[in-house]
Design a protein around this motif. Sequence first.
Motif, mmCIF file in Angstrom:
data_model
loop_
_atom_site.group_PDB
_atom_site.id
_atom_site.type_symbol
_atom_site.label_atom_id
_atom_site.label_comp_id
_atom_site.label_asym_id
_atom_site.label_seq_id
_atom_site.Cartn_x
_atom_site.Cartn_y
_atom_site.Cartn_z
ATOM 1 N N HIS A 157 0.813 -1.215 0.000
ATOM 2 C CA HIS A 157 0.000 0.000 0.000
ATOM 3 C C HIS A 157 0.848 1.266 0.000
ATOM 4 O O HIS A 157 0.309 2.365 0.047
ATOM 5 C CB HIS A 157 -0.930 0.010 1.217
ATOM 6 C CG HIS A 157 -1.815 -1.192 1.296
ATOM 7 N ND1 HIS A 157 -2.836 -1.425 0.409
ATOM 8 C CD2 HIS A 157 -1.802 -2.252 2.153
ATOM 9 C CE1 HIS A 157 -3.445 -2.571 0.712
ATOM 10 N NE2 HIS A 157 -2.836 -3.096 1.759
ATOM 11 N N THR A 158 2.162 1.143 -0.023
ATOM 12 C CA THR A 158 3.046 2.305 -0.003
ATOM 13 C C THR A 158 3.991 2.248 -1.196
ATOM 14 O O THR A 158 4.601 1.211 -1.446
ATOM 15 C CB THR A 158 3.870 2.338 1.297
ATOM 16 O OG1 THR A 158 2.977 2.380 2.404
ATOM 17 C CG2 THR A 158 4.756 3.579 1.342
ATOM 18 N N GLY A 159 4.091 3.327 -1.934
ATOM 19 C CA GLY A 159 4.930 3.371 -3.119
ATOM 20 C C GLY A 159 6.400 3.269 -2.784
ATOM 21 O O GLY A 159 6.825 3.515 -1.651
ATOM 22 N N ASP A 207 11.287 4.462 0.463
ATOM 23 C CA ASP A 207 12.675 4.915 0.540
ATOM 24 C C ASP A 207 12.798 6.086 1.520
ATOM 25 O O ASP A 207 13.781 6.187 2.268
ATOM 26 C CB ASP A 207 13.174 5.334 -0.838
ATOM 27 C CG ASP A 207 13.416 4.143 -1.761
ATOM 28 O OD1 ASP A 207 13.486 3.005 -1.242
ATOM 29 O OD2 ASP A 207 13.522 4.348 -2.985
ATOM 30 N N GLU A 208 11.821 6.989 1.504
ATOM 31 C CA GLU A 208 11.844 8.121 2.428
ATOM 32 C C GLU A 208 11.732 7.650 3.870
ATOM 33 O O GLU A 208 12.435 8.156 4.760
ATOM 34 C CB GLU A 208 10.696 9.086 2.103
ATOM 35 C CG GLU A 208 10.873 9.836 0.787
ATOM 36 C CD GLU A 208 9.681 10.720 0.481
ATOM 37 O OE1 GLU A 208 8.634 10.565 1.164
ATOM 38 O OE2 GLU A 208 9.784 11.558 -0.439
ATOM 39 N N LEU A 209 10.861 6.660 4.114
ATOM 40 C CA LEU A 209 10.692 6.151 5.471
ATOM 41 C C LEU A 209 11.931 5.393 5.934
ATOM 42 O O LEU A 209 12.321 5.473 7.101
ATOM 43 C CB LEU A 209 9.450 5.268 5.551
ATOM 44 C CG LEU A 209 8.113 6.004 5.382
ATOM 45 C CD1 LEU A 209 6.966 5.010 5.268
ATOM 46 C CD2 LEU A 209 7.875 6.962 6.542
ATOM 47 N N TYR A 263 3.347 13.514 10.565
ATOM 48 C CA TYR A 263 4.128 13.677 11.791
ATOM 49 C C TYR A 263 5.509 14.229 11.475
ATOM 50 O O TYR A 263 5.979 15.162 12.121
ATOM 51 C CB TYR A 263 4.255 12.351 12.555
ATOM 52 C CG TYR A 263 5.050 12.546 13.825
ATOM 53 C CD1 TYR A 263 4.459 13.145 14.932
ATOM 54 C CD2 TYR A 263 6.397 12.191 13.895
ATOM 55 C CE1 TYR A 263 5.192 13.386 16.080
ATOM 56 C CE2 TYR A 263 7.136 12.426 15.041
ATOM 57 C CZ TYR A 263 6.522 13.024 16.128
ATOM 58 O OH TYR A 263 7.266 13.283 17.260
ATOM 59 N N ALA A 264 6.168 13.664 10.472
ATOM 60 C CA ALA A 264 7.510 14.118 10.096
ATOM 61 C C ALA A 264 7.723 13.867 8.613
ATOM 62 O O ALA A 264 7.108 12.970 8.022
ATOM 63 C CB ALA A 264 8.578 13.404 10.916
ATOM 64 N N ARG A 265 8.604 14.666 8.023
ATOM 65 C CA ARG A 265 8.949 14.496 6.621
ATOM 66 C C ARG A 265 10.294 13.758 6.511
ATOM 67 O O ARG A 265 10.977 13.534 7.512
ATOM 68 C CB ARG A 265 9.024 15.867 5.935
ATOM 69 C CG ARG A 265 7.689 16.599 5.942
ATOM 70 C CD ARG A 265 7.827 18.040 5.483
ATOM 71 N NE ARG A 265 8.263 18.136 4.092
ATOM 72 C CZ ARG A 265 8.533 19.287 3.483
ATOM 73 N NH1 ARG A 265 8.445 20.434 4.161
ATOM 74 N NH2 ARG A 265 8.914 19.308 2.219
ATOM 75 N N ALA A 266 10.662 13.406 5.288
ATOM 76 C CA ALA A 266 11.938 12.728 5.055
ATOM 77 C C ALA A 266 13.093 13.654 5.447
ATOM 78 O O ALA A 266 12.923 14.873 5.517
ATOM 79 C CB ALA A 266 12.047 12.323 3.587
ATOM 80 N N PRO A 267 14.288 13.106 5.709
ATOM 81 C CA PRO A 267 15.398 13.943 6.179
ATOM 82 C C PRO A 267 15.775 15.065 5.217
ATOM 83 O O PRO A 267 16.167 16.143 5.642
ATOM 84 C CB PRO A 267 16.552 12.945 6.327
ATOM 85 C CG PRO A 267 15.912 11.613 6.463
ATOM 86 C CD PRO A 267 14.654 11.674 5.679
ATOM 87 N N TRP A 268 15.668 14.830 3.907
ATOM 88 C CA TRP A 268 16.060 15.830 2.908
ATOM 89 C C TRP A 268 14.868 16.044 1.975
ATOM 90 O O TRP A 268 14.748 15.376 0.958
ATOM 91 C CB TRP A 268 17.286 15.361 2.129
ATOM 92 C CG TRP A 268 18.446 15.047 3.020
ATOM 93 C CD1 TRP A 268 18.819 13.827 3.504
ATOM 94 C CD2 TRP A 268 19.371 15.992 3.580
ATOM 95 N NE1 TRP A 268 19.920 13.939 4.316
ATOM 96 C CE2 TRP A 268 20.288 15.264 4.379
ATOM 97 C CE3 TRP A 268 19.537 17.372 3.475
ATOM 98 C CZ2 TRP A 268 21.332 15.861 5.076
ATOM 99 C CZ3 TRP A 268 20.582 17.974 4.161
ATOM 100 C CH2 TRP A 268 21.458 17.236 4.946
#
Length: 418
Positions: free
Chosen positions: A99-101, A106-108, A241-246
Motif C-alpha cells: 500500500h506504499t509506493g 525509501d523516504e521512510l 508527523y515528520a517528513r523525510a530527512p532531505w
Amino acid sequence: MLIRESESRFVPWFAAAVLVLALLASFPSQPRANTNSSGADAQLKLVFQNVERQQLSAALEEVERLVTRHPNFRLAHLVRGDLLLARAKPISGFGNTGHTGRERLDELRAEALTRLRAYSNHPPADLIPRSLLWFDPMQKHAIVIDSSLSRVYVYENAGGTPRFVEDYYTTLGKYGIEKNLEGDKKTPIGVYHVTSQIPGAKLPDLYGWGAFPINYPNEWDRLRGKTGYGIWLHGVPSDTYARAPWASDGCIALANPDIENLGRNVRPGVTPVIIAQRVEWVTPAAWRAERDAFMLQAQTWRADWESLDADRYLSHYARGFRSDGMDLAAWQEHKRRVNAGKTWIKISLNNVSVFRNPGKQGLMTVTFDQDYRSNNLSQRTRKRQYWIEEDGRWKIAYEAPIRTYATAMPESFPGKSR
C-alpha cells in the motif's frame, strides 16, 4: 553479529538497524546528555532495542503506544505493520506492504536510519558545541543544527556556559546544505538569528504549528554574493508527523509537537541559530581557552579605539574589510579624520554575543550594543561584526549597525511565483 541468523528469520531488517546503532556510535565510552524519554525518537529506539533482544511482543506494545500517541507518524505505522506480519511469516525487508509506493518507502527507510544514527551519535554530556563561545545575557537559549544527523539541539545559557536541554529530528533542504543561490533548495550553513514568529493560524497548513524566520542571507552571506530568502524553522502539515530527512526547499522543518516545544525557548530578535554540516564538540577547558583568548582580543580593540592612536586601532581591521560600502582604505581615511576632532573617547560594549561560524574558516560573528561617548558626540548603536583569522590573529572583516530584516516567504509558500 548481534543477532544470529537462526534467531533473526522474522526480523532481518531490524538486524540491520541494530547494527547501525552499534557501528555508528561515535562516543561509546562517554556519558551522554539527558534527553526526553517520552519523545517519539526515544519510543522508536525502545522498539528497536526490544527487537534486538528478540522481545517482539514488547516491541509491538511500544510501537502501539507510539502510534496511539502520534496517529500520523507514518514510520511508526510501517514498523507496526512489519511487527504484526512477522508473527505470521518471515519478512524480507523494511516495509512489507503493498500500500506504499517505492519512493515513500525509501523516504521512510531514510528517516528510520537518520533517527537511529542521531541516537548513536548523541551529544556527550561532557563536551560543548565549539560555536557557542559567549552568550548575550538576554540569550537564554541557543539552537544548534547538525545537518549530517538531521538534528536540532537546544542549549541553555547556564551562567554563560552552554548546557544541553533537548534535541529533535528535522527535515532539511532536498539538495543538501551550503545554500548559495536562490532556488537551489539547500539549507544554509552559518550563524543566524530568529527574526520573528508567525503563528500557524496565519499560515497555510504546509507550515503546521507555525514558523520562526531567520536572517538568511546575513551580512556575511551578502558579502560573499549569496542569494535567496525565506529560510524558516517551521512545522509540517497536520496530516503528517515528520517528513523525510532531505525534503524541504531549504527550510528546517520539525514535527509540530517538536516545534511547539522548541518555541518555548525561542525569543525573536535574540535567539541564535547555528547551522553546521557537523557539530564540532570540544572540552570545557578548550572552549574556555578559545573564548577567553578571543574576548581579550575584542577588549584590546576597544581599548585601542579609546586611546585615540589611529594606527593601533586600525591594526585590528582585515585587508578585505567592508562597512556600508567602504573598503579598508576608505575606513582608515574616515577614522583618521574623525579622530582628529576628538580629545577623548569612551566605549562601552554591552549585551555581547560571540559565536564561531561552523566550518573550516576561522570566522566569528560578534553582536553588541555600543555606547560611544566623546567630547563632541554621544551615540548608542546595535552593531554586528565578523572577525576572521588573518596573519595569525583575529581581525575585523565587517562592521556595521544591525538593520531590521523584513520577513520573506519561503520558495515553497503556496501560490508563490517561482
